[in-house]
Design a protein around this motif. Structure first.
Motif, PDB file in Angstrom:
ATOM      1  N   UNK B 220       0.792  -1.227   0.000  1.00 38.67           N
ATOM      2  CA  UNK B 220       0.000   0.000   0.000  1.00 38.67           C
ATOM      3  C   UNK B 220       0.825   1.278   0.000  1.00 38.67           C
ATOM      4  N   UNK B 221       2.120   1.190   0.341  1.00 39.71           N
ATOM      5  CA  UNK B 221       2.936   2.411   0.428  1.00 39.71           C
ATOM      6  C   UNK B 221       3.099   3.063  -0.942  1.00 39.71           C
ATOM      7  N   UNK B 222       3.419   2.262  -1.954  1.00 30.90           N
ATOM      8  CA  UNK B 222       3.671   2.823  -3.286  1.00 30.90           C
ATOM      9  C   UNK B 222       2.423   3.537  -3.819  1.00 30.90           C
ATOM     10  N   UNK B 223       1.260   2.994  -3.519  1.00 26.23           N
ATOM     11  CA  UNK B 223       0.020   3.633  -3.974  1.00 26.23           C
ATOM     12  C   UNK B 223      -0.295   4.886  -3.163  1.00 26.23           C
ATOM     13  N   UNK B 224       0.028   4.846  -1.860  1.00 20.98           N
ATOM     14  CA  UNK B 224      -0.220   6.010  -1.011  1.00 20.98           C
ATOM     15  C   UNK B 224       0.776   7.133  -1.298  1.00 20.98           C
ATOM     16  N   UNK B 225       1.967   6.776  -1.799  1.00 18.55           N
ATOM     17  CA  UNK B 225       3.022   7.745  -2.098  1.00 18.55           C
ATOM     18  C   UNK B 225       3.427   7.603  -3.561  1.00 18.55           C
ATOM     19  N   UNK B 227       4.137   9.584  -6.001  1.00 18.48           N
ATOM     20  CA  UNK B 227       5.209  10.413  -6.523  1.00 18.48           C
ATOM     21  C   UNK B 227       6.578   9.908  -6.040  1.00 18.48           C
ATOM     22  N   UNK B 228       6.698   9.744  -4.728  1.00 22.25           N
ATOM     23  CA  UNK B 228       7.980   9.306  -4.161  1.00 22.25           C
ATOM     24  C   UNK B 228       8.360   7.904  -4.630  1.00 22.25           C
ATOM     25  N   UNK B 229       7.370   7.014  -4.657  1.00 19.92           N
ATOM     26  CA  UNK B 229       7.701   5.645  -5.043  1.00 19.92           C
ATOM     27  C   UNK B 229       8.145   5.600  -6.501  1.00 19.92           C
ATOM     28  N   UNK B 230       7.508   6.403  -7.356  1.00 18.42           N
ATOM     29  CA  UNK B 230       7.882   6.412  -8.773  1.00 18.42           C
ATOM     30  C   UNK B 230       9.298   6.963  -8.944  1.00 18.42           C
ATOM     31  N   UNK B 231       9.619   8.001  -8.162  1.00 17.98           N
ATOM     32  CA  UNK B 231      10.974   8.565  -8.246  1.00 17.98           C
ATOM     33  C   UNK B 231      12.014   7.545  -7.784  1.00 17.98           C
ATOM     34  N   UNK B 339       5.937  -0.538 -13.969  1.00 17.09           N
ATOM     35  CA  UNK B 339       5.721  -0.111 -15.355  1.00 17.09           C
ATOM     36  C   UNK B 339       5.250   1.347 -15.408  1.00 17.09           C
ATOM     37  N   UNK B 340       4.318   1.704 -14.517  1.00 13.36           N
ATOM     38  CA  UNK B 340       3.780   3.068 -14.513  1.00 13.36           C
ATOM     39  C   UNK B 340       4.892   4.072 -14.219  1.00 13.36           C
ATOM     40  N   UNK B 341       5.758   3.756 -13.238  1.00  9.74           N
ATOM     41  CA  UNK B 341       6.831   4.684 -12.861  1.00  9.74           C
ATOM     42  C   UNK B 341       7.807   4.895 -14.015  1.00  9.74           C
ATOM     43  N   UNK B 342       8.149   3.824 -14.735  1.00  4.08           N
ATOM     44  CA  UNK B 342       9.141   3.931 -15.800  1.00  4.08           C
ATOM     45  C   UNK B 342       8.542   4.492 -17.091  1.00  4.08           C
ATOM     46  N   UNK B 343       7.283   4.181 -17.338  1.00  3.58           N
ATOM     47  CA  UNK B 343       6.643   4.683 -18.557  1.00  3.58           C
ATOM     48  C   UNK B 343       6.584   6.209 -18.543  1.00  3.58           C
ATOM     49  N   UNK B 344       6.339   6.788 -17.348  1.00  8.34           N
ATOM     50  CA  UNK B 344       6.336   8.257 -17.208  1.00  8.34           C
ATOM     51  C   UNK B 344       7.640   8.867 -17.707  1.00  8.34           C
ATOM     52  N   UNK B 345       8.737   8.116 -17.550  1.00  5.48           N
ATOM     53  CA  UNK B 345      10.046   8.638 -17.926  1.00  5.48           C
ATOM     54  C   UNK B 345      10.449   8.187 -19.325  1.00  5.48           C
ATOM     55  N   UNK B 346       9.535   7.598 -20.055  1.00  2.00           N
ATOM     56  CA  UNK B 346       9.813   7.180 -21.420  1.00  2.00           C
ATOM     57  C   UNK B 346      10.663   5.921 -21.543  1.00  2.00           C
TER      58      UNK B 346
END
Lengths: 216, 392
Positions: B220-225, B227-231, B339-346
């Motif tokens: 649940x942390x990655x979904x609650x955070x 922005x931070x988790x994607x970074x 996938x969502x975190x990396x797709x944002x960065x192309x």
């Protein structure tokens, strides 16, 4: 290198406590500590008026084997000690032991301690090895261990009572059909047979059910 | 961008490199993150620190989130894998006594063929074979069980897999408490340097693309955070990409040798990173292609099918329902979040998140998520086995 130390119940000499003490086996504790000075500190912190049998295991290579041999009620290990993972394996539900683990911590680590104790995993002794700190947490861990033991025993007892009831009901049913008697009469007959043979009622009922199953 | 601080747990091993490099080489800073790295003395304490919220993410054994999802270990919040940090990087080794017997029987210590090595090991053992692994739920344990049971060694009567912390492996093998071990570097090389054991195989010889460590977070942390988790996922992904370059491999050893991280000679760390391992104290060197992978072939993607493989293996050993275990395991490898975190960065990734494990007998070019071609690397099991997770 290993040495065992039996802490004899010092309060055990007084007559009125004897009876109680005899009922309870000494609590067996393994202390994992390669440093003899620290091991001594821990032993001193534990040596109070309580009935403990303390084994210090200094050689961590043989730790798993020693714990299986000693079958302790509690294992104390430094939180910063890598051998914690060995204890983890031994305390897995599928492992050879079902024991709570108390872990020493040298620094204040309150958040984790409270959370871990609440989770019932283990007790973290915080802030050094002073007796004032060690004792309460150890007591809490022991209390939890005894509670778990009692709950397991009660659960087993409840389960057995339920199974007994089931088999008695089946036996009554068999008797009622076979002899055309009422439920109360069937129960009286089972009880009388049990008393006459000096056996437990569920045993007699189980024998009847088994016989009926065999006969078809 | 405001700099966010994240606390990251790690166990001092070569494969903690992506989180260390993310901080040290500025990949975290580029994402507006400051990573505070906390060395954990054991896997159980790393897991508890994460589970009870003392750290935000941790370098973790890939089977730990799966085992927790199956209710087998740990008492705090469940964990999930948002990235795979490394593929392979472990070694199997034996005591000097067993090594002598194997050599006497003509084993060449080619450090390549898991079938002949396994048969030679079984033949050299009298009584049950005792093998040390770092943790009950580890890829080390899974590889050992897979390898030796495929070669006909039934457990548990003839195979005793025992937990021995990596730093205690040299002592345990030296004291004769175990006959063999599977451990992450640099601890295999440490055994060799201590003169008490001989390396037999790289883990990669058993499964060519075994997900070894993951970046784990609380459920649940990655979904609650988000922005931070994607970074964090991106910073660690860039670190892995750098680690699979020639420069990265040579520079990382010095960086990780520092006392705050591994605190050992860079020369020992370099062995794993270069894939040139000294396998015995006489100095015999073996070179292993892709001894450890951090990036190439989409290492970072937590394939649902990898988790399913781990779940099905643990279920078979512990008597749990297989279908349920596969489902519960696959749910904690968060390929969707990754996938969502990396797709944002192309960043381009494989189009699927599950596959038949062990099906690639050689590196294979596939069409990626965005359309161009990308290479997936060989992921074969030593015995040619494959695993279909059943939900493809």
């Amino acid at each position: 290198m290993e040495f065992a130390l039996n802490v004899i119940p010092s309060g055990g000499a007084s007559g009125e406590r004897m009876g109680l003490e005899l009922m309870v086996a000494p609590l067996s504790i393994v202390v994992v500590e390669p440093d003899p000075d620290r091991a001594r500190l821990i032993i001193d912190a534990l040596r109070d008026d309580t009935n403990y049998e303390i084994h210090v295991v200094a050689d961590r290579a043989s730790l798993a084997r020693r714990i299986v041999q000693i079958e302790p009620d509690l294992v104390l290990v430094d939180l910063a000690d890598p051998s914690r993972d060995i204890i983890e394996e031994l305390t897995l539900a599928s492992g050879p032991l079902e024991r709570p683990v108390a872990l020493f911590v040298d620094r204040t680590d309150t958040g984790l301690s409270t959370a871990a104790i609440e989770a019932g995993l283990s007790a973290y002794v915080v802030d050094g090895l002073t007796q004032a700190r060690v004792k309460p947490v150890l007591d809490a861990a022991i209390a939890r261990f005894r509670l778990m033991q009692r709950m397991r025993a009660e659960l087993a007892e409840t389960k057995r009572a339920l199974e007994d009831r089931k088999v008695i009901d089946r036996a009554k049913g068999l008797l009622m059909r076979a002899r055309g008697i009422t439920e109360d009469e069937a129960y009286s007959l089972l009880r009388k047979t049990a008393m006459d043979q000096g056996r437990r009622l569920p045993e007699v009922a189980a024998a009847l059910v088994t016989a009926a199953d065999l006969l078809g | 961008m405001r700099v966010a601080t994240l606390n990251i747990g790690f166990v001092p091993l070569v494969d903690a490199a992506p989180v260390i490099v993310a901080q040290e080489m500025g990949f975290a800073a580029a994402e507006g993150l400051d990573l505070r790295l906390h060395a954990a003395p054991s896997w159980a304490s790393a897991r508890d620190a994460l589970s009870f919220g003392q750290v935000d993410a941790a370098h973790m054994l890939s089977p730990v989130p799966v085992a927790m999802a199956l209710g087998l270990a740990g008492g705090g919040a469940g964990l999930e894998a948002v990235s795979v940090l490394s593929a392979n990087g472990t070694v199997v080794g034996v005591s000097e006594r067993i090594a002598d017997r194997m050599r006497g029987a003509g084993h060449p210590f080619d450090f390549t063929d898991a079938t002949t090595a396994g048969r030679a090991l079984i033949a050299a053992t009298d009584g049950p074979l005792r093998i040390g692994v770092p943790f009950p739920f580890s890829m080390h344990a899974e590889l050992v069980y897979y390898w030796l049971s495929a070669l006909g060694l039934p457990s548990p009567q003839s195979l005793i897999v025992r937990t021995v912390p990596p730093s205690l492996m040299p002592d345990a093998i030296g004291a004769g408490e175990i006959d063999a071990f599977c451990v992450g570097e640099p601890w295999g090389s440490k055994v060799v340097e201590s003169g008490v054991g001989h390396l037999l195989l790289p883990g990669a010889a058993i499964w060519a693309f075994a997900p070894e460590k993951v970046l784990a977070t609380r459920q649940g942390w990655a979904e609650a955070e988000p922005e931070r988790s994607a970074r964090l996922i991106r910073a660690v992904w860039r670190a892995g990409q750098w680690l699979d370059t020639v420069d990265g491999r040579s520079l990382a050893a010095d960086l990780m040798a520092r006392s705050a991280y591994l605190g050992i000679a860079p020369e020992l760390i370099e062995r794993a990173l270069s894939g040139r391992l000294t396998i015995g104290h006489a100095g015999e060197v073996r070179t292993v292609h892709r001894f450890i992978g951090f990036h190439d072939g989409a290492v970072s993607l937590p394939w649902r099918s990898q988790a399913a493989w781990i779940g099905s293996r643990i279920a078979a050993r512990t008597g749990l329902d297989r279908a349920h275990a596969i489902q519960a395991a696959a749910a904690v490898f968060r390929s969707d979040i990754h996938r969502a975190a990396l797709t944002q960065a192309g960043v381009d990734l494989p189009p699927a998140s599950a596959r038949i494990e062990g099906a690639l007998q050689r590196d294979t070019v596939v069409t990626s998520q965005r359309g161009p071609q990308m290479t997936l690397v060989r992921d074969a099991f030593f015995d040619g086995g494959t695993f279909d997770p059943g939900f493809l």
